[in-house]
Write a protein that holds these residues in place. Structure first.
Motif, mmCIF file in Angstrom:
data_model
loop_
_atom_site.group_PDB
_atom_site.id
_atom_site.type_symbol
_atom_site.label_atom_id
_atom_site.label_comp_id
_atom_site.label_asym_id
_atom_site.label_seq_id
_atom_site.Cartn_x
_atom_site.Cartn_y
_atom_site.Cartn_z
ATOM 1 N N ASN A 1 11.643 73.583 39.296
ATOM 2 C CA ASN A 1 12.651 73.998 38.051
ATOM 3 C C ASN A 1 13.495 75.341 38.290
ATOM 4 O O ASN A 1 14.533 75.155 38.025
ATOM 5 N N THR B 1 7.145 82.702 42.400
ATOM 6 C CA THR B 1 6.313 81.334 41.951
ATOM 7 C C THR B 1 4.951 81.586 42.510
ATOM 8 O O THR B 1 4.823 82.219 43.256
ATOM 9 N N ALA B 2 4.170 80.866 41.849
ATOM 10 C CA ALA B 2 2.814 80.761 42.364
ATOM 11 C C ALA B 2 2.909 79.672 43.495
ATOM 12 O O ALA B 2 3.619 78.663 43.547
ATOM 13 N N LYS B 3 2.080 80.013 44.388
ATOM 14 C CA LYS B 3 2.186 79.150 45.765
ATOM 15 C C LYS B 3 1.915 77.757 45.532
ATOM 16 O O LYS B 3 2.360 76.910 46.076
ATOM 17 N N SER B 4 1.128 77.438 44.537
ATOM 18 C CA SER B 4 0.591 76.129 44.280
ATOM 19 C C SER B 4 1.454 75.344 43.406
ATOM 20 O O SER B 4 1.199 74.109 43.144
ATOM 21 N N SER B 5 2.342 76.043 42.812
ATOM 22 C CA SER B 5 3.378 75.447 41.588
ATOM 23 C C SER B 5 4.454 74.729 42.448
ATOM 24 O O SER B 5 5.547 75.444 42.197
ATOM 25 N N GLU B 6 4.454 73.532 42.493
ATOM 26 C CA GLU B 6 5.625 72.711 43.272
ATOM 27 C C GLU B 6 6.702 72.664 42.125
ATOM 28 O O GLU B 6 7.752 72.864 42.286
ATOM 29 N N GLU B 7 5.997 72.444 40.644
ATOM 30 C CA GLU B 7 6.883 72.233 39.757
ATOM 31 C C GLU B 7 7.886 73.415 39.382
ATOM 32 O O GLU B 7 9.034 73.514 39.185
ATOM 33 N N ASP B 8 7.224 74.697 39.588
ATOM 34 C CA ASP B 8 7.921 75.851 39.295
ATOM 35 C C ASP B 8 9.140 75.882 40.342
ATOM 36 O O ASP B 8 10.234 76.676 39.947
ATOM 37 N N ALA C 1 7.046 82.454 47.223
ATOM 38 C CA ALA C 1 5.817 81.906 46.500
ATOM 39 C C ALA C 1 4.640 83.134 46.733
ATOM 40 O O ALA C 1 4.500 83.828 47.695
#
Length: 231
Positions: free
Chosen positions: A93, A83-90, A104
């Motif tokens: 999910n 996941t992208a480090k900043s993507s809490e949503e990913d 991340a």
């Protein structure tokens, strides 16, 4: 006979894919790879892999959709999301859809190898109990990864069953650190994000509790950890 564990990497950035392929070959894996989401799902469902590594952003089908489809067809398949480090949503999910773990970007290759090794080590482990009975109306088959809750049948993931089996064998509350070591297989937990456990516990409560907001079976003891109670 090739005894190397097979790993599938689904990643669309050529440089990252080459680097990960070389990394895991060096660490003793037979590595298969795809750069397209639909091709990755097809390969994952047609082969047996010790672990599947999925990037989130992919052509034709994203990693979250692959994770969801793969978990439906193969509840026991170990899955790790990139996941992208900043993507809490990913992150949320991915874990909610059934990923066992995530790393991340940008990530440490050492950490990634440790996470995958831990998943592979644990992938064949299921608790010795064949049936967990939490109440006369809640019975869970650890071999088929299914449970009967009243008159409804519910599917569980391999990781969810591992958590329940481990908690069932303990006579004391179990901390997040203990779960990370004993169920996830991590040797060190100091820098591991515990949202992985929080999300798995929340998913389990939705499946086994009459009211997930007021748990009767999977109970939190403040400052001590989680405990599974049978009634």
């Amino acid at each position: 006979m090739n005894l190397k564990p097979k790993l599938l990497i689904v990643e669309d950035e050529p440089a990252i894919l080459r680097g990960l392929t070389d990394l895991f070959i060096f660490h003793g894996y037979e590595v298969h790879s795809e750069s397209d989401g639909q091709h990755g799902l097809k390969r994952a469902t047609e082969n047996d892999y010790a672990c599947v590594i999925l990037d989130v952003m992919l052509p034709s089908m994203n990693g979250l959709d692959i994770c969801n489809a793969l978990r439906q067809s193969s509840p026991s398949q170990p899955i790790l999301m990139l996941t992208a480090k900043s993507s809490e949503e990913d992150i949320i999910n991915g874990l909610t859809l059934g990923a066992d773990d995530y790393v991340a970007k940008p990530f440490s290759t050492t950490e990634l190898v440790l996470r995958v090794n831990a998943l592979v080590r644990r992938s064949g482990w299921i608790g010795i109990e064949q049936t967990l009975v939490l109440s006369p109306n809640i019975k869970i088959n650890t071999q088929t990864l299914t449970g009967v809750l009243g008159t409804l049948e519910t599917k569980f993931t391999r990781r969810e069953i591992e958590i329940l089996c481990y908690l069932h064998r303990q006579k004391h509350p179990v901390s997040r650190d203990e779960l990370l070591k004993e169920v996830w297989g991590y040797k060190e937990t100091r820098d591991i994000d515990t949202r992985t456990i929080d999300i798995h516990i929340a998913k389990l409560r939705k499946k086994i509790e009459p009211d997930a907001k007021s748990p009767q079976y999977l109970v939190t003891h403040r400052g001590a950890g989680y405990q599974l109670h049978a009634h």
